[in-house]
Design a protein around this motif. Structure first.
Motif, PDB file in Angstrom:
ATOM      1  N   HIS A 244       0.839  -1.202   0.030  1.00  0.00           N
ATOM      2  CA  HIS A 244      -0.081  -0.055  -0.066  1.00  0.00           C
ATOM      3  C   HIS A 244       0.934   1.274   0.137  1.00  0.00           C
ATOM      4  N   PHE A 245       0.577   2.387  -0.904  1.00  0.00           N
ATOM      5  CA  PHE A 245       1.152   3.699  -0.556  1.00  0.00           C
ATOM      6  C   PHE A 245      -0.145   4.346   0.110  1.00  0.00           C
ATOM      7  N   LEU A 246       0.669   4.701   1.347  1.00  0.00           N
ATOM      8  CA  LEU A 246      -0.306   5.333   2.432  1.00  0.00           C
ATOM      9  C   LEU A 246      -0.605   6.860   2.132  1.00  0.00           C
ATOM     10  N   GLY A 247       0.176   7.490   1.261  1.00  0.00           N
ATOM     11  CA  GLY A 247       0.207   8.942   1.138  1.00  0.00           C
ATOM     12  C   GLY A 247       0.620   9.551   2.474  1.00  0.00           C
ATOM     13  N   GLN A 248       0.048  10.490   3.109  1.00  0.00           N
ATOM     14  CA  GLN A 248       0.438  11.165   4.219  1.00  0.00           C
ATOM     15  C   GLN A 248      -0.779  10.712   5.180  1.00  0.00           C
ATOM     16  N   THR A 260      12.321  19.812   6.600  1.00  0.00           N
ATOM     17  CA  THR A 260      13.027  19.581   5.351  1.00  0.00           C
ATOM     18  C   THR A 260      14.660  20.270   5.251  1.00  0.00           C
ATOM     19  N   LYS A 261      15.091  19.758   4.341  1.00  0.00           N
ATOM     20  CA  LYS A 261      16.538  20.418   3.994  1.00  0.00           C
ATOM     21  C   LYS A 261      16.469  22.105   3.900  1.00  0.00           C
ATOM     22  N   GLU A 262      15.240  22.380   3.282  1.00  0.00           N
ATOM     23  CA  GLU A 262      15.038  23.615   3.080  1.00  0.00           C
ATOM     24  C   GLU A 262      14.449  24.588   4.134  1.00  0.00           C
ATOM     25  N   GLY A 263      14.330  23.705   5.326  1.00  0.00           N
ATOM     26  CA  GLY A 263      13.911  24.543   6.592  1.00  0.00           C
ATOM     27  C   GLY A 263      12.489  24.416   6.672  1.00  0.00           C
ATOM     28  N   GLY A 264      11.736  23.852   5.658  1.00  0.00           N
ATOM     29  CA  GLY A 264      10.190  23.446   5.891  1.00  0.00           C
ATOM     30  C   GLY A 264       9.750  22.592   7.135  1.00  0.00           C
ATOM     31  N   LEU A 265       8.474  22.500   7.160  1.00  0.00           N
ATOM     32  CA  LEU A 265       7.953  21.274   7.840  1.00  0.00           C
ATOM     33  C   LEU A 265       6.733  20.540   7.237  1.00  0.00           C
ATOM     34  N   GLU A 266       7.061  19.341   7.085  1.00  0.00           N
ATOM     35  CA  GLU A 266       6.111  18.549   5.970  1.00  0.00           C
ATOM     36  C   GLU A 266       5.855  17.268   6.611  1.00  0.00           C
ATOM     37  N   LEU A 267       4.618  16.711   6.243  1.00  0.00           N
ATOM     38  CA  LEU A 267       4.152  15.386   6.659  1.00  0.00           C
ATOM     39  C   LEU A 267       5.033  14.213   5.962  1.00  0.00           C
ATOM     40  N   VAL A 268       5.119  13.313   6.816  1.00  0.00           N
ATOM     41  CA  VAL A 268       5.962  11.900   6.157  1.00  0.00           C
ATOM     42  C   VAL A 268       4.854  11.099   5.347  1.00  0.00           C
ATOM     43  N   TRP A 269       5.531  10.748   4.356  1.00  0.00           N
ATOM     44  CA  TRP A 269       4.809   9.830   3.467  1.00  0.00           C
ATOM     45  C   TRP A 269       5.052   8.239   3.691  1.00  0.00           C
ATOM     46  N   GLY A 270       4.112   7.345   3.455  1.00  0.00           N
ATOM     47  CA  GLY A 270       4.183   6.124   4.242  1.00  0.00           C
ATOM     48  C   GLY A 270       3.840   5.083   3.257  1.00  0.00           C
ATOM     49  N   THR A 271       4.223   3.833   3.555  1.00  0.00           N
ATOM     50  CA  THR A 271       3.808   2.734   2.693  1.00  0.00           C
ATOM     51  C   THR A 271       3.765   1.365   4.003  1.00  0.00           C
ATOM     52  N   SER A 272       2.665   0.548   3.458  1.00  0.00           N
ATOM     53  CA  SER A 272       2.997  -0.795   4.162  1.00  0.00           C
ATOM     54  C   SER A 272       2.536  -1.830   3.288  1.00  0.00           C
ATOM     55  N   TRP A 273       2.769  -3.082   3.860  1.00  0.00           N
ATOM     56  CA  TRP A 273       3.012  -4.212   2.799  1.00  0.00           C
ATOM     57  C   TRP A 273       2.956  -5.542   3.636  1.00  0.00           C
ATOM     58  N   GLY A 274       2.406  -6.355   3.433  1.00  0.00           N
ATOM     59  CA  GLY A 274       2.265  -7.813   3.861  1.00  0.00           C
ATOM     60  C   GLY A 274       1.986  -9.079   3.047  1.00  0.00           C
ATOM     61  N   VAL A 275       2.348 -10.193   3.430  1.00  0.00           N
ATOM     62  CA  VAL A 275       1.843 -11.512   3.026  1.00  0.00           C
ATOM     63  C   VAL A 275       1.770 -12.345   4.427  1.00  0.00           C
ATOM     64  N   SER A 276       0.884 -13.353   4.147  1.00  0.00           N
ATOM     65  CA  SER A 276       0.547 -14.045   5.346  1.00  0.00           C
ATOM     66  C   SER A 276       0.446 -15.516   5.096  1.00  0.00           C
ATOM     67  N   THR A 277       0.144 -16.282   6.121  1.00  0.00           N
ATOM     68  CA  THR A 277       0.106 -17.903   6.179  1.00  0.00           C
ATOM     69  C   THR A 277      -0.988 -18.133   5.011  1.00  0.00           C
ATOM     70  N   ARG A 278      -2.000 -17.232   4.254  1.00  0.00           N
ATOM     71  CA  ARG A 278      -2.790 -17.443   3.566  1.00  0.00           C
ATOM     72  C   ARG A 278      -1.885 -17.897   2.388  1.00  0.00           C
ATOM     73  N   LEU A 279      -0.665 -17.576   1.961  1.00  0.00           N
ATOM     74  CA  LEU A 279       0.031 -18.087   0.909  1.00  0.00           C
ATOM     75  C   LEU A 279       0.153 -19.458   0.944  1.00  0.00           C
ATOM     76  N   ILE A 280       0.187 -20.168   2.155  1.00  0.00           N
ATOM     77  CA  ILE A 280       0.083 -21.620   2.210  1.00  0.00           C
ATOM     78  C   ILE A 280      -1.183 -22.271   1.345  1.00  0.00           C
ATOM     79  N   GLY A 281      -2.238 -21.530   1.674  1.00  0.00           N
ATOM     80  CA  GLY A 281      -3.507 -21.964   0.899  1.00  0.00           C
ATOM     81  C   GLY A 281      -3.294 -22.054  -0.461  1.00  0.00           C
ATOM     82  N   ALA A 282      -2.864 -20.785  -0.888  1.00  0.00           N
ATOM     83  CA  ALA A 282      -2.455 -20.569  -2.299  1.00  0.00           C
ATOM     84  C   ALA A 282      -1.409 -21.655  -2.857  1.00  0.00           C
ATOM     85  N   LEU A 283      -0.595 -22.182  -2.233  1.00  0.00           N
ATOM     86  CA  LEU A 283       0.341 -22.946  -2.415  1.00  0.00           C
ATOM     87  C   LEU A 283      -0.243 -24.462  -2.964  1.00  0.00           C
ATOM     88  N   ILE A 284      -1.365 -24.797  -1.893  1.00  0.00           N
ATOM     89  CA  ILE A 284      -2.080 -26.013  -1.759  1.00  0.00           C
ATOM     90  C   ILE A 284      -2.746 -25.935  -3.252  1.00  0.00           C
TER      91      ILE A 284
END
Length: 493
Positions: A244-248, A260-284
């Motif tokens: 996922h691209f979480l934006g801000q 920031t390098k320029e002396g401003g103040l900005e919100l951080v950008w985020g991501t998250s990503w996952g895989v689970s034991t569900r993959l074992i189901g896919a494997l089967i």
RNA sequence: CGGGGUGUAGCGCAGUCCGGUUAGCGCACCUGCUUUGGGAGCAGGGGGUCGCAAGUUCGAAUCUUGCCUCCCCGACCA
């Protein structure tokens, strides 16, 4: 120890077949706790292989592991509006911290005196608790990026569960990264999607489509959700991983800003990503057959099993002696081998048992082979057997393992190609869906209304907008409105 | 969470309708012998709070009530 014949065939009852594979291969079983499974040693060995390989891939892309709490204060979860809306219906809530003896002596009860000031939610995912932490860690652009992964268990209170595919508690990894720019975060999102696709195809031999989710199917709290989608043997799709691209969004919710390098103040950008034991189901559901589990060599806890065929203990001893150098050679080559010297079971039983457990190659050695300097080589993927000279067998096996790995992938890829259909109108759409199943590539007008209407009418959902979709003018199969590319529909797990 | 089904030895089941010997069968398990190139044969043996709780009864696996489990079908989801 005891195994029974796999009675149910895929064609007769696919979901019964699936359940029997899980039980007979000793991967997992239902537990005393509703919706939660016990992953048995053999199933967990597969998960451990997955973990090890994925973890190396995460490390190679610059990530480090950490661990965040199992519990999330209710107030954290509510800070991101879309996030809480998405997860509210499936949260386990901790309200008390103590038990006491029942006054009537009937056992223990929840101590009403021990009510928590603020309820704790058992994490369904960790964005909120992690971003509340990142707030303390990030002040300057110099603190970025943060590239963290955690291996954890999470709880989503599902109404209907199936072993591996959907359980109330499941094991997974969740990556959570923070970046100074949107571009960098988007690159990270796509990089990890690529890692997942690589892992699915090259380690698990599961061909996947990389794509983007529609607004409707997006992760609760994300700006964009990307996914890998796989096709199971019954023609249903399965989401095998998400990035996922979480934006801000979470930075805004938890007030995570950086100078920031320029002396401003900005919100951080985020991501998250996952895989689970569900993959074992896919494997089967990708590789296995009516005889049991089929494992790709790179994932198999045991790649080669050696079954001695002997009369009496002396025979067994001489076979054990004869294969000693072979075992050492396998070990040196990094091939995971098991010499099944249990003398309480007969060879035929062992053959059947290791087949059910999906071991890629079986070697059988008896007195006859010792005499002729040969060994019987049996492949699990296509059930063929051949007799080979004992000399140089290790090298032959090494090559054969790779051949099995690519054969499994190729077989699954051809299956998916055959089950992917381009459709131009709604009538054909319904016909293909009901008679053939699989992925359907069709035009869609891009609105959530149409997507939902199609789901109501057919139970098929848009699995993703493939990243490699060609620009192509067409008309939405339901509304006839103009569309610029095809999306992939399927009924899904 | 709604509809349907189910629960009896480790597993799969019969018995329940119509209450009444010591609750039975197959597989598995244990012992012994014979076996061992595709799930061995014979003989002997062990194992049960009949899902849980309360009730009816001289007597409950069986009848009544409540609760729970798992499975299938729907709505929700990785």
């Amino acid at each position: 120890m005891s195994q029974q014949l796999a009675v149910t065939k895929r064609a007769d009852d696919y979901s019964a077949w699936y359940n029997e594979i899980v039980k007979k291969a000793e991967l997992a079983e239902n537990s005393a706790v509703r919706g939660c499974m016990v992953i048995k040693p053999y199933g967990f060995a597969i998960w451990e292989r997955m973990q090890r390989i994925l973890d190396d891939m995460f490390k190679e892309t610059g990530h480090v592991n950490a661990s965040f709490p199992l519990f999330i204060p209710k107030s954290f979860l509510t800070k991101e509006a879309a996030h809480i809306e998405g997860f509210a219906k499936e949260c386990a809530v901790v309200t008390h911290y103590r038990l006491k003896n029942a006054p009537d002596g009937s056992g223990v009860i929840v101590d009403p005196e021990a009510k928590l000031e603020e309820e704790l939610i058992v994490r369904p995912t960790s964005e909120t608790v992690i971003w509340s932490t990142y707030k303390n860690w990030i002040q300057s652009y110099r603190d970025l990026p943060i590239l963290i992964n955690q291996w954890a268990n999470v709880v989503r209170w599902e109404m209907r569960t199936r072993l591996f595919l959907r359980t109330a508690e499941f094991h997974w990894q969740e990556g959570h990264t923070a970046h100074a720019t949107a571009q960098e975060a988007v690159e990270e999102t796509l990089r990890m999607l690529e890692v997942y696709a690589d892992f699915a195809e090259n380690t698990m031999a599961i061909p996947v489509i990389k794509g983007k989710k529609t607004d409707n199917e997006r992760f609760a709290g994300a700006v964009d959700t990307y996914c890998i989608e796989a096709l199971m043997q019954d023609g249903k799709a399965l989401q095998a991983g998400t990035s996922h691209f979480l934006g801000q969004n979470f930075a805004r919710a938890f007030d995570v800003k950086f100078a920031t390098k320029e002396g401003g103040l900005e919100l951080v950008w985020g991501t998250s990503w996952g895989v689970s034991t569900r993959l074992i189901g896919a494997l089967i559901m990708t590789h296995s057959d009516d005889e049991g589990l089929v494992l790709p060599p790179r994932l198999a806890p045991t790649q080669v099993v050696i079954v001695p065929i002997h009369k009496g203990e002396a025979d067994l001893e001489s076979i054990a002696e004869a294969i000693k150098p072979l075992l050492a050679e396998f070990k040196k080559m990094g091939i995971r081998v098991l010499f099944d010297k249990r003398d309480t079971l007969r060879p035929g039983f062992k053959f059947a048992e290791w087949e059910q457990k999906g071991v890629p190659i079986r070697l059988a050695i008896g007195a006859r082979d010792l005499q002729n300097q040969t060994v019987e080589v049996a492949r699990r993927d296509n059930k063929t057997k051949e007799t080979k000279p004992f000399q140089n067998i290790a090298t032959y096996i090494q090559v054969l393992l790779e051949e099995i790995q690519s054969n499994l992938f190729e077989r699954a890829r051809l299956f998916r190609e055959g089950k992917t259909t381009r459709v131009e109108n709604f009538e054909d759409f319904q016909k293909i869906l009901n008679e053939k199943g699989g992925f359907i590539a069709a035009h869609w007008d891009g609105t959530t209304e149409t997507e939902e209407r199609i789901k109501e009418l057919t139970k098929a959902t848009i699995r993703c907008i493939p990243l490699d979709a060609q620009a192509e003018s067409g008309q939405c199969i339901l509304t006839g409105k103009p569309s610029q590319k095809r999306v992939l529909f399927a009924r899904a797990y």
